[in-house]
Scaffold this motif. Structure first.
Motif, short mmCIF file in Angstrom:
data_model
loop_
_atom_site.label_atom_id
_atom_site.label_comp_id
_atom_site.label_asym_id
_atom_site.label_seq_id
_atom_site.Cartn_x
_atom_site.Cartn_y
_atom_site.Cartn_z
N CYS A 11 0.83 -1.21 0.00
CA CYS A 11 0.00 0.00 0.00
C CYS A 11 0.86 1.26 0.00
O CYS A 11 0.37 2.35 -0.30
N ASP A 33 -1.80 3.95 -0.43
CA ASP A 33 -3.15 3.71 -0.95
C ASP A 33 -3.79 2.61 -0.12
O ASP A 33 -3.42 1.44 -0.24
N SER A 34 -4.75 2.97 0.71
CA SER A 34 -5.35 1.98 1.61
C SER A 34 -6.12 0.90 0.86
O SER A 34 -6.32 -0.20 1.40
N LEU A 36 -5.02 -0.74 -1.53
CA LEU A 36 -4.05 -1.78 -1.88
C LEU A 36 -3.53 -2.54 -0.67
O LEU A 36 -2.71 -3.46 -0.79
N PHE A 37 -4.00 -2.17 0.53
CA PHE A 37 -3.46 -2.75 1.75
C PHE A 37 -3.78 -4.24 1.87
O PHE A 37 -4.88 -4.69 1.56
N ASP A 41 1.51 -6.86 4.25
CA ASP A 41 2.39 -5.70 4.08
C ASP A 41 3.24 -5.47 5.33
O ASP A 41 4.40 -5.02 5.25
N SER A 62 -3.40 0.81 7.21
CA SER A 62 -2.46 1.36 6.24
C SER A 62 -1.86 2.68 6.72
O SER A 62 -0.68 2.96 6.50
#
Length: 237
Positions: A11, A33-34, A36-37, A41, A62
């Motif tokens: 993210c 970018d939350s 994409l979390f 990660d 994120s």
């Protein structure tokens, strides 16, 4: 500091992570970018996820990950290794011994500023995206003590941006001196008393006694940076 490139997507956009030094201050900044979390990660970036956030929504996770990752990178620039920065009172980071710092995030931006305690007494950082005009009108009385606080800005900034700047400055003040005060205090404890527009600097003055070292009349210089979508404020001493 060069960040290792990897095909693994997180993210955090590692290609646009920046770290800079200004005298004794280390500042790290990134975009995230939350949407994409993924929980993995945390493992990939070697950051510990606290138990209190394991059930949190991706946005909160994120934000936390981005801030703590920046803190880790910034600490590495001081030759310090730390994989876990706990959450203290009022969600303030618990820094390693001898370190002062502040973390902020807003929407898709995260930033961290740290310094060795021998060089600074306090550090407070805040990022805010612009408050809307309607919201600014609704919450103005919670942010400023009088029109005089934002009136000097009105020829240069619309009302909502002037109010956002003051909101951010007072958030930075809270982060900077909370450890010294030792208790919660709201925005009515300080007011903006001057602006240096050519220097991108304003002065906050305490109008309440908060502690033995933070008494009425004490002044704080706050640097600010205005961008199209946000404002960043920083108080250091």
């Amino acid at each position: 500091m060069d960040v290792e490139r990897s095909p693994r997507t997180t993210c955090i956009d590692l290609n646009f992570l920046s770290v800079r030094r200004n005298r004794h201050l280390i500042t790290a900044k990134c975009h995230f970018d939350s949407t994409l979390f993924n929980d993995t990660d945390f493992d990939f970036l070697a950051i510990s996820l606290p138990d209190s956030l394991k059930q949190a929504v991706p946005k909160r996770k994120s934000e936390f990950l981005a801030g703590r990752y920046l803190a880790k990178i910034a600490l590495q620039h001081l030759g310090r290794s730390c994989h876990y920065i706990a959450i203290g009172e009022n969600r303030a980071p618990v820094w390693p011994q001898g370190i002062l710092g502040s973390i902020s995030h807003s929407s898709n931006i995260a930033q961290c500023v740290i310094a060795e305690q021998q060089y600074h007494q306090y550090i407070g950082l805040d990022i805010e995206h612009w408050i809307t005009q309607n919201d600014a009108k609704d919450i103005a009385s919670n942010i400023v003590t009088s029109v005089a606080e934002y009136a000097p800005l009105m020829p240069f900034l619309p009302f909502n941006k002037a109010l956002t700047l003051i909101f951010s400055a007072k958030e930075s003040l809270f982060k900077a001196i909370y450890k010294n005060v030792g208790k919660y205090f709201d925005f009515s404890a300080a007011q903006v008393t001057s602006f240096e527009l050519t220097e991108n600097e304003l002065t906050l003055t305490l109008i309440q006694d908060l502690s033995f070292t933070m008494q009425r009349g004490k002044k704080f210089k706050c640097k600010y940076e205005i961008k199209d979508d946000s404002v960043t404020t920083l108080i250091t001493h």
